[in-house]
Design an enzyme around this catalytic site. Structure first.
Site, PDB file in Angstrom:
ATOM      1  N   SER A 124     -61.213  -9.457  15.030  1.00 20.52           N
ATOM      2  CA  SER A 124     -60.164  -9.256  14.574  1.00 20.52           C
ATOM      3  C   SER A 124     -60.660  -9.071  13.140  1.00 20.52           C
ATOM      4  O   SER A 124     -61.778  -8.335  12.928  1.00 20.52           O
ATOM      5  CB  SER A 124     -58.443  -9.614  14.968  1.00 20.52           C
ATOM      6  OG  SER A 124     -57.850  -8.985  14.470  1.00 20.52           O
ATOM      7  N   LYS A 176     -33.847  -6.399   3.098  1.00 17.27           N
ATOM      8  CA  LYS A 176     -34.238  -7.198   2.640  1.00 17.27           C
ATOM      9  C   LYS A 176     -34.598  -8.790   3.162  1.00 17.27           C
ATOM     10  O   LYS A 176     -33.291  -9.203   4.033  1.00 17.27           O
ATOM     11  CB  LYS A 176     -33.608  -8.142   1.565  1.00 17.27           C
ATOM     12  CG  LYS A 176     -33.555  -9.139   0.197  1.00 17.27           C
ATOM     13  CD  LYS A 176     -35.394  -8.321  -0.194  1.00 17.27           C
ATOM     14  CE  LYS A 176     -35.512 -10.165  -0.874  1.00 17.27           C
ATOM     15  NZ  LYS A 176     -36.361 -10.191  -2.262  1.00 17.27           N
TER      16      LYS A 176
END
Length: 326
Positions: A124, A176
């Site tokens: 990764s 949010k």
């Protein structure tokens, strides 16, 4: 009575002086230990000089943003080292940290030949780091790949229902601070996260395709998130050769005209005291011996705090870990 008072005052004065000299002695000993560690060890010597040599850089463990590491690579870029061998043993980390390290190595590669050696793992974000070099060497049993991105977060909503806790909030818009882990993830929040992951994944794939010269068919084969052994990775063009540091140096000699007799010297990327466990232990022992046990305990506690801090990774992750690992 006056005589007794004078004796008490004298004893207190002597105690204060003794404490002062103990602290001063402790500081001198710690400074000496640091000097020996930085100057006498191979890693320390490498941090000061790489003249007429090949610099050995090690990338171990989790990768996250680190301005100190970038500054160290910039110093190496300006040094007189003939070439750089980067040893990688990392499962990845944050995408931002991996990108930062990749960019720093690309800038270094523009100035000096850089070759990567995969020791145990370049997965990764660790693989993002590896492809900054023009040549990648891996051991046959090394693990390479895990091309992908993830966003993980704990969700405690069911547990909170069980214990009868409810978190209330007032926010400017539905997305949010979503997801927040205290309520089920809404379809809108999940879609927003999915968009982030797919965009970062596209960036990762594009980087691999460009740096490793793959066509779409081969890219599809290697970019499904799995890892490969070094032997498999050679066939899939994820790495260029099987071998070790000697193999990497042989490539530098053959392809980059590096002199074959140059010594290889360690270059410490982040020579921070917090990373030198043996120094912390020695300092703690010294303080104990000087009767400053309270300070010694604080030194040991500082090491524990830093170890716990490393467990936290914020943001999007380019990270591989075996199933069930915590």
């Amino acid at each position: 009575m006056s005589l007794d008072s004078d004796v008490i005052v004298d004893r207190r004065r002597i105690r204060r002086k003794l404490t002062f000299w103990r602290v001063l002695a402790a500081l001198v000993v710690i400074a000496a230990i640091v000097t020996v560690a930085v100057v006498a060890t191979p890693a320390g010597r490498g941090a000061f000089t790489t003249s007429g040599s090949i610099a050995r850089v090690k990338i171990d463990g989790l990768i996250r943003s680190d301005s100190g590491r970038v500054e160290a690579l910039e110093r190496l870029e300006k040094s007189s080292a003939a070439a750089v061998v980067v040893h990688i043993n990392s499962p990845g980390g944050t995408t931002a940290g991996s990108e930062q390290l990749y960019d720093a190595l690309v800038r270094l590669k523009a100035k000096k030949p850089v070759v990567v050696v995969v020791e145990g793992l370049a997965a990764s974000g660790g693989y993002i780091t590896a492809i900054a070099a023009d040549h990648i060497v891996a051991q046959q049993s090394s693990l390479v790949g895990s091309i992908g991105v993830l966003f993980q977060y704990p969700n405690f909503s069911e547990l909170m229902k069980t214990v009868g806790i409810k978190v209330e909030e007032v926010k400017s818009s539905p997305l949010k601070a979503a997801p927040n882990g205290f309520e089920p993830t809404s379809p809108e929040a999940r879609a927003a996260l999915d968009s982030l992951v797919k965009d970062s994944y596209a960036w990762f794939r594009g980087l691999v395709k460009q740096r490793r010269g793959m066509d779409d068919a081969l890219l599809e084969k290697v970019a499904d998130g799995r890892i490969f052994t070094g032997r498999q990775a050679v066939e899939l063009r994820l790495v260029d050769a099987l071998g070790d540091e000697k193999t990497a140096i042989a490539w530098l000699v053959a392809q980059k005209n590096v002199k074959p007799d140059l010594p290889v010297r360690d270059f410490k990327l982040t020579p921070r005291l917090g990373d030198l466990t043996f120094l912390r232990t020695a300092a703690s022992f010294t303080l104990d011996a000087l009767g400053l046990s309270v300070i010694a305990r604080q030194v040991e506690h500082a090491g524990l705090v830093q170890a716990v801090d490393r467990l936290g990774l914020d943001g999007m992750l380019a990270l591989w870990q075996p199933a069930g690992a915590n």
